[in-house]
Design a protein around this motif. Structure first.
Motif: not given
Lengths: 725, 725
Positions: A661-662, A664-665, A670, B633, B636-638
Motif C-alpha cells: 500500500r505504501g 507510492p512512497l 511530499r 501518509i 495521503e496514501l490511504l
C-alpha cells in the motif's frame, strides 16, 4: 524443510488410483433391504461403478459370501486370484491399516479409504494415519483419503466414490479436487446444473495420507480430458511441489483455480479438526499463488464462476487479456451496481467510441444515452429489434474487450414473464459471428437457472455467471491469469543459476560484522561497520570511515540495543565517539550486567532515505520466505508487508513491492526524490539467494532498517539480525 | 442547501398515491388481441388491479371509448364525474406534463408516471421533468416516477404497477422501494420465492420527480403493515430529510435497509444517466447511514438476506445483540469456509463451553472433536439421532448468541439424495422450544430453494440465507443495528441546543487571527498567534508568548506559505525572530511580488503531539460535513479520513475516530504517550457546531495540523484555512 528446487521433483504415477483397471471393494454385503440412505457404502460403490458403466473388473471382499451384487467375492485381499489395481475400503477406521498393508502385500498399488477417525481426531487417529503415511512413503502405495468420498473418474467410468451419483452426470473438461467430500458434490452439482459445465474428475482427497493435492494436480495436468483444474483446499501436504506443478500447468495452459480455506485463526482450527491440515499463513499462500499463476478465488461461487468461464472454449479463444468490459442491461439499476462491482474488482467500464455512438443513433431511433453500461431501458422490451442492435454495438466497439450481458436466466418467475428467454436467442446469434468474448450475468445470485437459456448459451460459447460481484471478479481473475501467462512467455529475464549451498555457519545470532559480510556475499550493501574494543579504536575507525557515525553495543545476548542504552547516533567527531563509547559501556553494564559484550560497533550514519524492512522468515509450510515492507506505522498498523517465495527474480521483487500500500512512497511524495527501486529489487533478490544458499541452517533474517536512497544511490542495510540453527 | 434541522421537517401525506380509493388509468385501450408482452401498459394496470382484487373505483381515460375492460371510460381527466385520488399515466412522455396539470386542475392529488425520457435523457427531458417537479413543489401534487414501474400496495390491493404480477403474490411485512423498476421485481421475486418473505409494498420510484425516497420511507415507517423497509437507491433528492426519517424509523424499531448504488465514478455516471440522480460521495453516505442506524448492505443478495432475517419475528425476538455464532455443519470444509467468512464479517466463532463438550461426549458416543464450528461429519448422516443432539448442544451453549446451521436447502439434486430435507424437521423442532435465534445457510448461493424446506423453517422462525459470506455479513448487520438501537436508548448524552446562527462574516479567506478567534468561539484551542507589522513588533510578541516561536507570512493571496519562503520555525530568541522577519519579507517580495501582505504572524511553537487534520467540506447532497484524519501518509496514501454529518455529539465524534485505520496511534504506539482523545472529540464537536452556526456562508474549513497533545493536555490548531462565501 529444505528450500525447494523446482527442477528436481519426481512425480509418482497416480494411474492405479485415478484410472484403475480393476477394483476390489471391502465393505459390501448381501443385505439388500436397506433404505438408499442406509445402504452400506461398499454396495453403493459397486452400484456407482455399475451405473456408470465401469469397464474393468470388480470384486468384493467379504468372508461371509462368495458373491455380492453379482461380483465374485473373496474372503480377504490376499485371496483375489489376480491382484487388483485399487482397493476401496468402506469399513470402520480401526480395520484400515491392516487391510491396506495386506493389499500392498498382495500387489495392489492403490486404495480409496472413506472412513473418518484419523489425524483429525487426536492421538489415536494420528497413530492410525501414520501407518498409512508410512505405506505411501516407504512402498509408494497410493491412498485417496482417509476421511473422504474418493475418486470419480468420469471418462474412465470409474467412480470409486462414496456418495450417490445422480443420473445425468455431465462429462466435461473440469477436474475438481476438494478436501471436503460434502463440498465436492455440492460444487460438482452446481457446476453441472447451474452452469452446464461438465467434469472429468471429482477427487475428494480428505486427509491426503497417501496422495497429495500436488500429486493430484500433477496427474490432472497430464490428463488429456482435463483442461481446467478447480480445487477447494484446506491445507497442502507438499507445498514445496506446489509451484512446480503450477509451472507445469501454466506450461500447458491449464488454469489451476484454488479456493483456499483456513485464512483466519478460527478457520485454521476448523481445518486442523476436519482434515488434520496445517493451514499456513494466508499471506504466504497468496504470494505462492501469485507466483505460480494460480487463480486464487475467495468463495465457492467465485470458484464455480471461474471454473465455468475458464472452461468455456470459444470465450477463452476470443479473449484478448483486456480488462475493459462493455455491459448491456435492461435495468438502469443494474448498470449502476455492475459499475460499482467492476470498480471494486479492478475492471474498467470505458465510454463507447464515437463511431459506436453515431451508429447506434442511426440504428436505434429515439434512443436515450449511448453510455457504457448501455441501458436498453423499457425500449428494449417493447421493441425486439433493439436488443440485437445494442448487443452488436458492444461487440463492434473497439474500446471493449469483453461484452457482458445482464440476463435474468435464474429469474424464478414463469417463463412468459421472464425476459431472459426473449433475449437468449439474440445472444446466441451474436456469439456465432463474434470475435469478441461474450458472457452473461444475472443480477441476483440464486433461484433455478433455466436450462432452456443456459444450455444453448453454453453451446454458443457464452458462459453464464450469477451476480455482478462474481462476474466482475471472474473477469478480473481471467485478466490476471492472462497477464501472468503473457509476462511469463515474454520474460527475457535470465534466471541466474541457483546459488551454491553456503558453507556451514555457526549457530545462534551472527555478530553485526559477520552478518554484513554475509549480506555482501549476496550483493546486499551495508553501512561501513567496524567492531571496536576500546574508545580509541572506536575513534580511529570513525575517522577512517568519515563522520557522522553511530555506535552500537555488540552482544549476541542483546537484541534490543537501544533499550539498554546501547546506541549513540550522529556522533560528529572523535571526542564525541570516545565519550559515547564510555557511556554505552557504563549504561549497558548497569542495565544488562549479565550480557557478554563483544565490543562496540562503529557505523557510518546512513544518508537520508526511506526506511524499509527486509527479511526472511520460516513459514510452517513453505519454508523460508522473503518479507519486505515499509518501516514505521505502515507495517505496525496495517501489516503492510509483501511476501515472496524464493527464488525471486528482479521482476518478481518489483511485483512484490507494487502490492504494498505504501508503494507510492517509493516514487517520491511530499517533495521527496524518487527512491532507488532497482537497488531495492536487487536487495530483495539478494536476500532470496541468501535464503536458497543457506537453506536449512537459516532460521531468520531481519534487516531493519534498510535505507532506500534516492534513485541511483542504492540501498544500505543499517541494522540486521541473522539467526542460524 | 442549508444545514438541516431535524426537528422542523414537515412531511406530506402520501396516501392518495400509496393507498388511493379511486384510480384513473390513461393509456388503456380496447385492443385485446395483443400478446401478453405487447399488451398496452394501461390495460396491464387494469388487469393487475382486477387480479389483485382492488376494492376502489377504476376508470379509464381514452377519447375513443366509453368503456375499456368493463371500466367506465372518459375522454379526459377533467370529465371524470367524481375526481379520483390517483391517475396512472401509461402514455408517451411528451403527453405527461399536460395530463398531470389537467389532473391537478381536476382535483386529483397523485399520479404514477411510467414513461421514461425525462431528466435521464438530457436537456429536453430535464425541461419536461421540471414541469412535474413544479407541480409537486407548488401544488403538493404527488408523483411516483417518471421512469418507473409504479406503486404496488399489497394489503390495500392496489397495484398501480406497470409490470405483470405473477400469481401467488406473498403478502408480508417487508416494504421494498427501488429506484430501478427492473430490480424492484427481481428483488421482490427473490424475497418471495427464494426466502418466503412477504411484501407490504413495492415502490419503483424512478426519477423521484414528485415523491422522494425520504417521503416513501416516512410513509412506510408509519404504515402499520410494514415492519422492515428495504431499498435500492441510486441517489437521494432530499438528503436533509434522510436522517430525520431514519430517526423516526429507529424510534419505531423498523429497520431501514439500503443498498446504495453509485459508489464508483463510472456508476455515478450510470446513475445520472439512468435516473438523473446525483450519487454523492460514498464516504459521506456511509457516514450518514451509520449515524442514522441505517443498515447499509453492499449487494443485492445481502439486501435480500437482510430483509429476510430482519423480518423474521421470532428470530428477532430471541436475538440478544451478540456477535458469537455457533455453527453446525455436516461438511468440515464448510466449517473452514464459514469461519473465514465470520472473521471477515467481524463475527466471533467462540469455543464451546466445557459443559457443552462434556454433555456432547455423553450424548453422542464415539464422536470426534467438540469444536465450534461443530462438524457433524458423516456420523450425522448415518445416525439420525446425532443431528438433533448437536443442534441442541449449540442452542444450550452459553458462549453462543446465534445458532447457524449449514443446510443445503438449494441443493439441485433430487430430494432423496439431499440432506436438507432430512434435517429440516429436527431444526423446526429445536426452534419451537429455543430461546435463542436459529438461522440456516447454504454453502453455495444459487439453485432452486426447496419450498418443502424453506416454508416450514420460515414458519418456525428460522430464516434461510444462502452462502456463508452473506449469512455472516447479515448477522453482523443485525448486530450493528442492535448496537445502534441499544446505544441510542442508553445514551444519556445531553444534546446541546443547536448553536445560534452566526453573524455574517466577510467573504473570502479569513486571516489567521480571525480564524483562530472564530475557533475559540466554538471551543477549539489554537496556538497563541499575533499579527506583527515589523520585526520589532514580532520580537516583542514572541517574548510575550515565550519561545520558541514560528513566523508565517500573512496574506489572503498566499495559501502555500512555505512555497514562497513565508515560514520560519523554531525561533529561539528575539534576534532570530528579527532576522527571520526580514528574511521572510525579502523572500516573499521576490517570489510573490504581486501578493498583498498583511504582515507576519508570530505563533508559539506547539508542543510535540500527533498531527491530525480536521475540517469542514461541502458535500453536493448533504451540505456541510466534518472530516477528521491523521496527517501525513495515512491521509495521503490511504485516504484514511472519517466523515461526520453535523450535528455531532462527543460519542459520535469518538465513533468517527474509532473507524480510522490509524486510530491505534492515538492510544500511543512505539513508546509514545496516549493522546488526548477527549479533547480531540471536543474539537470535532466544536467544528460541527461551527458548521451548523455558520451554515450557508461557510465554504470550507481546513485545520492542518491540529496537534493532539498527550492525554490531559488538549489539542491545539496550528494552521487553518477558513473560506466563506
Amino acid at each position: 524443510m529444505s528450500t525447494h528446487r523446482l527442477d528436481s521433483i519426481v512425480w509418482r504415477d497416480l494411474s492405479p488410483l485415478m484410472n484403475p483397471s480393476s477394483v476390489a471393494v471391502v465393505g459390501a454385503s448381501q443385505r439388500a433391504d436397506a433404505l438408499p440412505n442406509r445402504e452400506p457404502r461398499g454396495n453403493r460403490v459397486i452400484r456407482n461403478l455399475r451405473n456408470f458403466g465401469y469397464p474393468g473388473r470388480i470384486v468384493a471382499i467379504n468372508p461371509k459370501y462368495t458373491e455380492v451384487m453379482d461380483c465374485p467375492c473373496y474372503p480377504d485381499i490376499g485371496t483375489i486370484p489376480d491382484p487388483v489395481d485399487c482397493v476401496v475400503l468402506a469399513v470402520p477406521n480401526r480395520h484400515v491399516p491392516d487391510l491396506l498393508e495386506s493389499a500392498a502385500a498382495a500387489g495392489t498399488r492403490a486404495a480409496v479409504v472413506f472412513s473418518a477417525g484419523f489425524a483429525e481426531i487426536g492421538a489415536e487417529g494420528k497413530a492410525r494415519q501414520a501407518r498409512l503415511e508410512a505405506l505411501s512413503r516407504e512402498r509408494g502405495f497410493l491412498i485417496c483419503g482417509p476421511n473422504c468420498y474418493g475418486v470419480l473418474n468420469v471418462f474412465g467410468k470409474a467412480p470409486l466414490f462414496a456418495s450417490a451419483i445422480p443420473a445425468g452426470f455431465l462429462a466435461g473438461p473440469v477436474a475438481l479436487v476438494s478436501q471436503s467430500g460434502g463440498l465436492s458434490t455440492t460444487i460438482a452439482n452446481a457446476l453441472m446444473l447451474n452452469r452446464h459445465v461438465g467434469l472429468s474428475y471429482i477427487v475428494s482427497c480428505g486427509n491426503q495420507s497417501g496422495a497429495t493435492f500436488e500429486e493430484y494436480f500433477n496427474y490432472l495436468v497430464e490428463d488429456e480430458n482435463t483442461r481446467v483444474i478447480a480445487a477447494f483446499v484446506e491445507g497442502f501436504k507438499q507445498p514445496e511441489k506446489l509451484l512446480a506443478v503450477a509451472r507445469k500447468a501454466a506450461d500447458r495452459n491449464k488454469p489451476l483455480i484454488i479456493l483456499k480455506g483456513g485464512r483466519s485463526d478460527v478457520s485454521k482450527r476448523a481445518a486442523a479438526t476436519h482434515s488434520g491440515s496445517l493451514a499456513g499463513a494466508a499471506e504466504v499462500f497468496d504470494a505462492a499463488f501469485r507466483q505460480g499463476g494460480i487463480v486464487a478465488v475467495r468463495s465457492l461461487n467465485e470458484l464455480i464462476d471461474a471454473a465455468s468461464v475458464f472452461s468455456c472454449d470459444s470465450f477463452m479463444k476470443h479473449y484478448n487479456g483486456g480488462r475493459r468490459i462493455g455491459v448491456l442491461s435492461g435495468s438502469g439499476g443494474e448498470c449502476t451496481l455492475v459499475s460499482d462491482a467492476a470498480a471494486n474488482a479492478g475492471l474498467e467500464v470505458p465510454e463507447l467510441t464515437e463511431t459506436t455512438k453515431t451508429q447506434l443513433q442511426e440504428s436505434v431511433a429515439d434512443f436515450g444515452n449511448m453510455n457504457n453500461p448501455l441501458d436498453g431501458t423499457g425500449a428494449m422490451y417493447d421493441d425486439e429489434k433493439i436488443f440485437p442492435r445494442l448487443l452488436q454495438a458492444l461487440v463492434d466497439d473497439t474500446n471493449i474487450d469483453v461484452v457482458t450481458i445482464n440476463l435474468e436466466a435464474n429469474d424464478p418467475r414463469p417463463k412468459e414473464l421472464k425476459s431472459g428467454n426473449r433475449f437468449s436467442v439474440a445472444i446466441e446469434t451474436a456469439a456465432a459471428s463474434s470475435k469478441k468474448p461474450i458472457a452473461c450475468f444475472s443480477s441476483i445470485v440464486g433461484g433455478p437457472v433455466d436450462p432452456e437459456i443456459l444450455l444453448p448459451l453454453r453451446k454458443a460459447g457464452v458462459p453464464l455467471m450469477e451476480g455482478a460481484e462474481c462476474a466482475t471478479a471472474t473477469i478480473r481473475n481471467l485478466a490476471e491469469y492472462y497477464e501472468f501467462q503473457t509476462n511469463r512467455q515474454a520474460s527475457t529475464e535470465k534466471h541466474n543459476a541457483a546459488p551454491a549451498p553456503h558453507a556451514k555457519l555457526p549457530s545462534g545470532i551472527l555478530p553485526a560484522q559477520a552478518a554484513f559480510r554475509l549480506f555482501e556475499e549476496f550483493g546486499i550493501p551495508a553501512v561501513p561497520t567496524v567492531l571496536a574494543h576500546n574508545a580509541d579504536e572506536a575513534a580511529a575507525s570513525a575517522e577512517r570511515m568519515a563522520f557522522p557515525v553511530a555506535l552500537k553495543i555488540e552482544s549476541a545476548e542483546i537484541t534490543h540495543k537501544s533499550d539498554v542504552g546501547g546506541v549513540a547516533l550522529k556522533l560528529a567527531n572523535p571526542s564525541e565517539v570516545r565519550a559515547a563509547y564510555d557511556k554505552i559501556l557504563t549504561e549497558v553494564g548497569r542495565r544488562a550486567p549479565a550480557a557478554k559484550i563483544e565490543g562496540v560497533i562503529v557505523q557510518r550514519m546512513a544518508s537520508e532515505g526511506i526506511e524499509m524492512i527486509l527479511g526472511i522468515k520460516r513459514d510452517s509450510l513453505f519454508g523460508l520466505v522473503v518479507l519486505c515492507g515499509f518501516g514505521g506505522i505502515l507495517v505496525e498498523l496495517l501489516k503492510d508487508v509483501a511476501v515472496g517465495i524464493p527464488p525471486l527474480s528482479p521482476t518478481r521483487a518489483r511485483d512484490m513491492l507494487a502490492r504494498l500500500r505504501g508503494f507510492p512512497l517509493l516514487a517520491g511524495v511530499r517533495g521527496r526524490p524518487p527512491a532507488d527501486v532497482d537497488a531495492l529489487c536487487n536487495a530483495i533478490v539478494g536476500v532470496s539467494r541468501l535464503a536458497v544458499s543457506l537453506g536449512d541452517q537459516l532460521l531468520g533474517v531481519d534487516i531493519n532498517p534498510l535505507i532506500v536512497l534516492p534513485k541511483g544511490q542504492g540501498v544500505v542495510a543499517v541494522d540486521a539480525l541473522v539467526e542460524l540453527q
